[in-house]
Design an enzyme around this catalytic site. Structure first.
Site, mmCIF file in Angstrom:
data_model
loop_
_atom_site.group_PDB
_atom_site.id
_atom_site.type_symbol
_atom_site.label_atom_id
_atom_site.label_comp_id
_atom_site.label_asym_id
_atom_site.label_seq_id
_atom_site.Cartn_x
_atom_site.Cartn_y
_atom_site.Cartn_z
ATOM 1 N N ASP A 119 -8.142 -7.182 13.067
ATOM 2 C CA ASP A 119 -7.801 -8.504 13.594
ATOM 3 C C ASP A 119 -8.732 -8.907 14.729
ATOM 4 O OD1 ASP A 119 -6.880 -6.491 15.193
ATOM 5 O OD2 ASP A 119 -4.800 -7.162 15.264
ATOM 6 N N ASP A 133 0.818 -1.208 0.000
ATOM 7 C CA ASP A 133 0.000 0.000 0.000
ATOM 8 C C ASP A 133 0.854 1.262 0.000
ATOM 9 O OD1 ASP A 133 -2.504 -0.996 -0.215
ATOM 10 O OD2 ASP A 133 -3.138 -0.581 1.830
#
Length: 758
Positions: A464, A311
């Site tokens: 997460d 990214d």
């Protein structure tokens, strides 16, 4: 020399006076025959007395000049630090961009109020308005009229016109009294009496209730910590480890997590298709080492695929990562480079985009590694076999280990916290509950579990934890392997650690708001719902930063200005010490740092509390993701230069897998081996990339200037003011605690902890 009739020796002669060049010194040597009266006369000599006074005045002026010079130098250093801090801000500062603005405003107002209260209380102390000996002297009692001697002791010291005050003003604590009217005149008298009444009726009452609530929270937190430590101790005592739930082999035993798989074992041929994902963003320092470790994992090449999910918005970084991927692709590793044009959704958006690829349906499991993680070659062989014969298992999580835990004081203190998290929290929850929060990396997911839980979502910065909670609500089980360790880095600067902790404490509160309805409506047992809401979210994510900040950064300084609500000594001593000792148990080598750890955790409670509030109430900084800066530490500087490469895939033996590799390592290997044309071409390309990478790393080696952190500095001055106020009431333990805690806030606020102080 003769003897007198007293038996003493008589001295005769003349005195000798020695004058030094320095006009401020005069040495006189007594001569023989000088009687005591003569010595006394000379000792009182006016001229000598004058020179002594001049000498003392000279020393005093010099001392004042040195103090003034030191103070002026300190102001200049602070001014330079502020200018450098502003110039060093490549990105908007936390307070300048609006994050923490309300918290900083509250602290500033609190600081100004405490300064005013300190000045007022100091004046009251100097005038003797309300501090006096606890026991009244007897002569004072004898002077009282007979009808007043039978009054209770707390009313004897009140003047006649003040005995009709309300009941709450009569029963003042020991050491306090109402000032008499003749002591204070006019509006000052009325203001002081009104302040005392308001302080007793409202402020002291509120402080006592809030401190009692915080003490109850501490008790609950302590019980949870003690139970977790006992569970960890039982696991260690009994040697409990997650076993492989696959069908038992011919010898009728189960595999332990650390068993070696033999050729004849059923699991020896278990090599499912595994996808290895490496999300990263502008990771110039660590991309090379991390990619090399993942590409060297010992797994059949045709049954694994490495996805480098970049990214980065830095074109140079993109080129370096793409070149590294090309290098490993030429060596026969199935590796793909993916780059998104937009960083939408941060890491969750990156993983979601990678899972949407068409070829992902051919894979059964996905392992995730952040950019600074360095897995060992046997990582998949120690984790993936746990899935065989266990269709309810959705996640296998490995433990983090740190290459730079002894780098500086900041990394040592972080290591204490994370050791407790992995050794105690994760292990106990994994053994007894089959559930814990996914750590975002160094774990293997069953792709079916990800899809069944809704896949990666971009709604929080803790994707997460989000996927772990949703998978738990769907009935999937987790396994934590404490013996399988993956090396990674700890933030070495306070700025990076502060931003990381803000994300780690803001995201869970934001997720709690989003997940609470789903938890209530889910079909899991009631005790699992209670564990999620009460323990996983509220107790371990909200209560600890709340009572730590409230008790030690708000209530304790307030009690110095409101002595009616004094905190008990055992709260000051036992509350922080018990929590610190429980946290440090999994890392016994860190016991010498228990006091710095206690003070630093109280300092970090400001950042954690601010993050918790912003996440809970959806403030501006709750959805902010700043990539944690890395230093590029490697697991071993000696073995990253060893590399064996295939001459050709048909004739050469399999490459020896090592912990790390770099372009410098390829050059070192090339000097001692014959290279064919393909190797020469690869070496030429590697040298070009190496020269560019070396130039970039050279420019990034310079340490950034120290910054200043306004909230920490504001609290430092507040605590130091409260420590000064505690001297007036002679509260020794409170003074030392406030002093050391204030100095810790000052050190952290001036950025004197971390990579600048090793």
């Amino acid at each position: 020399m003769a003897s007198s009739w007293w038996g003493d020796k008589e001295e005769h002669g003349t005195p000798v006076v020695v004058k030094m060049d320095n006009p401020y010194s005069l040495v006189e040597i007594d001569g023989p025959g000088m009687d005591s009266s003569e010595k006394a006369r000379r000792s009182k000599n006016a001229k000598q007395f004058k020179w002594v006074l001049l000498l003392r005045a000279h020393r005093a002026v010099g001392c004042v000049a040195r103090l003034a010079g030191g103070f002026w130098g300190l102001l200049g250093a602070v001014n330079r630090r502020v200018r450098r801090s502003r110039d060093a801000d490549a990105e908007p500062d936390a307070e300048a961009s609006g994050r923490g603005r309300h918290m900083l405003g509250f602290l500033r107002a609190f600081l100004l109020l405490s300064l005013a209260m300190l000045a007022f209380e100091t004046a009251a102390y100097l005038k003797g308005w309300h501090y006096f000996p606890r026991d009244l002297p007897e002569h004072y009692l004898r002077q009282l009229p007979e009808h007043l001697q039978n009054l209770p002791e707390h009313l004897r010291n009140l003047p006649e016109n003040l005995r009709h005050l309300p009941e709450n003003l009569r029963h003042l604590p020991d050491g306090l009294r109402m000032p008499e009217q003749q002591e204070i005149q006019g509006w000052l008298h009325r203001a002081y009496v009104a302040w005392l009444a308001f302080r007793i009726d409202y402020i002291a009452w509120a402080i006592e209730k809030l401190s009692g609530f915080c003490i109850v929270l501490f008790m609950v937190q302590s019980i949870d910590r003690i139970l977790l430590c006992l569970g960890c101790f039982w696991i260690k005592l009994r040697g409990i480890k997650p076993g492989l739930k696959a069908a038992a082999n011919k010898r009728g035993r189960k595999y332990a997590a650390n068993d070696d798989l033999e050729d004849g074992d059923d699991l020896g041929a278990y090599f499912p298709m595994v996808l290895l994902q490496m999300p990263m963003c502008n990771e110039k320092e660590v991309y090379e080492t991390s990619i090399s470790h993942v590409c060297q994992i010992d797994w059949p090449r045709d049954r694994m695929l490495v996805q480098v999910l970049d990214d980065s918005d830095d074109e140079t970084c993109q080129m370096l990562i793409r070149a590294e991927v090309t290098k490993w692709s030429q060596r026969g590793v199935n590796i793909i480079y993916r780059h998104r044009l937009s960083r939408t959704g941060y890491k969750a958006g990156n993983l979601k985009s990678a899972m949407s690829c068409e070829y992902v349906k051919d894979y059964e499991f996905v392992a995730i590694f952040d950019a600074d993680f360095q897995p060992n070659p046997d990582f998949l062989k120690l984790t993936v076999p746990h899935f065989k014969g266990n269709p309810e298992l959705g996640l296998v999580q490995a433990r983090w280990s740190f290459v730079n835990k002894d780098e500086n004081l900041l990394t040592r203190l972080q290591n204490i916290n994370l050791c407790f998290h992995f050794e105690v929290e994760q292990q106990v929850n994994g053994i007894y509950l089959n559930f814990f929060g996914f750590n975002g990396t160094a774990g293997v997911w069953r792709i079916e579990a990800l899809e069944d839980s809704g896949g990666w979502m971009e709604r929080t910065t803790v994707e997460d934890m989000d996927i772990a909670v949703r998978a738990h609500l769907q009935g999937w089980k987790f396994i934590y392997l404490n013996d399988v360790k993956v090396l990674c880095e700890l933030p070495e600067s306070y700025q990076a650690y502060r931003k990381q902790q803000h994300r780690w404490h803001s995201g869970p509160m934001q997720l709690f708001r989003l997940c609470l309805p789903a938890i209530i409506k889910s079909k899991i047992p009631l005790w699992k719902k209670a564990n999620l809401v009460m323990l996983f979210f509220l107790l371990r994510k909200l209560i600890l930063p709340f009572y730590s900040f409230t008790l030690f950064c708000v209530i304790l300084p307030l009690t110095m200005f409101v002595p009616e609500a004094e905190l008990p000594i055992w709260v000051i001593c036992y509350v922080p010490m018990i929590m610190s000792v429980l946290n440090i148990l999994p890392a016994p080598k860190s016991f010498p740092f228990v006091i710095p750890y206690l003070l630093f955790e109280n300092t970090m409670s400001v950042t954690k509390f601010n993050a918790m509030v912003s996440g809970l109430f959806q403030l501006g900084s709750s959805y902010e993701w700043v990539v944690t800066k890395k230093a590029g530490r490697t697991s071993s500087e000696s073995d990253i230069f060893a590399m064996a490469e295939e001459t050709n895939t048909a004739t050469r033996p399999a490459p020896r897998l090592v912990r790390g590799v770099s372009e410098a390592g390829l050059e070192a290997w090339a000097k001692t081996h014959q290279l064919d044309n393909k190797d020469l071409q690869l070496k030429a390309e590697a040298e070009e990339v190496t020269s560019l990478a070396a130039a970039i790393k050279k420019t990034s080696k310079a340490k950034p200037p120290n910054r200043i952190f306004k909230k920490e500095l504001a609290l430092a001055f507040l605590l130091l003011i409260a420590a000064t106020r505690s001297l007036l009431s002679a509260q020794g333990l409170h003074f030392y605690f406030l002093l050391f805690q204030g100095v810790t806030f000052l050190v952290v606020g001036l950025d004197l902890i971390g990579e600048q102080v090793s």
